[in-house]
Design an enzyme around this catalytic site. Structure first.
Site, PDB file in Angstrom:
ATOM      1  N   HIS A 185       9.942   2.196   5.739  1.00 39.32           N
ATOM      2  CA  HIS A 185       8.477   1.571   5.916  1.00 39.32           C
ATOM      3  C   HIS A 185       8.378   1.170   7.363  1.00 39.32           C
ATOM      4  O   HIS A 185       8.035  -0.109   7.782  1.00 39.32           O
ATOM      5  CB  HIS A 185       8.964  -0.228   4.883  1.00 39.32           C
ATOM      6  N   HIS A 285       0.304  10.635   2.655  1.00 36.72           N
ATOM      7  CA  HIS A 285       0.222   9.657   2.229  1.00 36.72           C
ATOM      8  C   HIS A 285      -1.223   8.931   1.694  1.00 36.72           C
ATOM      9  O   HIS A 285      -2.285   9.470   2.060  1.00 36.72           O
ATOM     10  CB  HIS A 285       0.043   8.093   4.147  1.00 36.72           C
TER      11      HIS A 285
END
Length: 382
Positions: A185, A285
């Site tokens: 992340h 994504h």
């Protein structure tokens, strides 16, 4: 046929939809959003609408080029997300006009279905074994989770050990063939990323995602030298020009363009084709809503190097509304044996429940990601 009107809808949990209507009544839907910047993105859409009202919606490539090249300043998350939503809606219109799914207009399908994974663990990973078992019981063959809480540039090995323990318990309980995606992340800086990647290698993750921030992609070289885990990145990259150097450098194994951020269906199809030439896999994504996922599935169906698709059903961000809430037919994304079949209906393949949208628009949202701080008071990467 001409573009008559563009409407935008800010909706819970953290989404932005747009509707393009033509003068003969055809309607297309798009999902442009920069999470946490919905109002800014909405303003960009209405600025760009001045270029396309009255234009032929069938000329998607030309409209895309005008929206991208028509302004002196270009690129970045706001501009490219606004373009993405418009582009998705234009493809939806075109598919409906020809009574065909979008992938049929891009050369046809090369697969019957695509593998999907389920998110577990939340922002700060917790209860991961219970959630991983539940995902497997629900038919998923792969999960993704955040690897860590916040990490300073140099941090405690106790935090590394905690990550390893979480991954180990999933691997031990769910078996060697169960897919485990581990999302760094962008929270992890190069010195700790090298350590963490090396330690994780024993557990054969499906991939590690954003091991460093995209602005530090040159550090992928060192991470790659420290492990043999496939490296994934790309959700915060917004055009083929952003991906060009990443692919040329050769340290990424999987790219993750977002069809609501990286210029839509038109641009992401080009990015994915570029990646195929470098023998790089794709896992689009998509922690977003149903229009974003439908757009991904159209491109997935016609893209050989896509190997898995993110989807947001039950994700921790979806508070108040979830993936299926805005759809008339909620079976369109039916997951079976860890896969979802290609959509077969025209355009994006989904029917939006406009009555629900207009009601939920009254609720709206003002979602922002949390601002975290380290123990010493410095701002942490979320």
């Amino acid at each position: 046929m001409k573009i008559k009107e563009i409407e935008t809808f800010i909706l819970p949990p953290r989404w932005l939809f747009l509707k393009i209507t033509t003068d003969d009544g055809l309607v297309g839907w798009g999902e442009p959003i920069v999470e946490g910047r919905a109002f800014t993105t909405e303003a960009a859409i209405h600025e760009l609408s001045e270029y396309i009202i009255g234009k032929d919606p069938m000329r998607i490539e030309d409209i895309w080029q005008v929206l991208y090249r028509g302004g002196f300043y270009r690129g970045g998350p706001i501009h490219m997300s606004a373009i993405a939503g418009i582009d998705q809606a234009l493809w939806d219109i075109k598919g409906k006009y020809y009574n065909a799914p979008i992938y049929d207009l891009m050369g046809g399908a090369c697969r019957e279905k695509v593998r999907v994974y389920s998110w577990i663990g939340g922002d700060r990973p917790a209860d991961i074994l219970k959630q991983a078992i539940a995902a497997k019981d629900n038919g998923f063959t792969a999960i993704k989770m955040n690897a860590t809480e916040e990490l300073q540039i140099i941090d405690s090995h106790n935090k590394i050990d905690a990550v390893i323990e979480r991954v180990a318990i999933i691997r031990e309980n769910l078996g060697k063939d169960f897919g485990i995606g581990i999302d760094f992340h962008g929270r992890v800086h190069k010195p700790m990323a090298k350590i963490l990647a090396k330690e994780l290698e024993l557990y054969n993750p499906m991939f590690i995602e954003e091991p460093v921030l995209p602005e530090n992609n040159e550090a992928l070289r060192e991470v790659a030298l420290h492990c043999n885990i496939p490296i994934a990145t790309g959700e915060r990259m917004f055009s083929r020009w952003d991906f060009k150097k990443l692919l040329q450098d050769g340290y990424v194994d999987i790219i993750q363009p977002d069809l609501s951020h990286a210029g839509g269906i038109t641009e992401c199809k080009k990015i994915i084709t570029m990646a195929e030439a470098y023998d790089v896999a794709v896992a689009p994504h998509c922690p977003l809503g149903p229009i974003a996922l439908a757009s991904c599935l159209q491109v997935d169906a016609s893209s050989y190097n896509v190997f898995i698709q993110e989807q947001s059903l039950g994700i921790h961000y979806n508070q108040g509304s979830d993936l299926l809430d805005y759809l008339v037919d909620k079976t369109v994304f039916e997951y079976k044996d860890g896969h979802v079949s290609n959509p077969t209906n025209p355009g994006l393949g989904i029917e939006i429940n406009e009555e629900v949208i207009r009601e939920k628009q009254k609720v709206g949202h003002n979602w922002k990601n949390p601002v975290w701080r380290h123990e010493d008071g410095t701002v942490a990467e979320w």
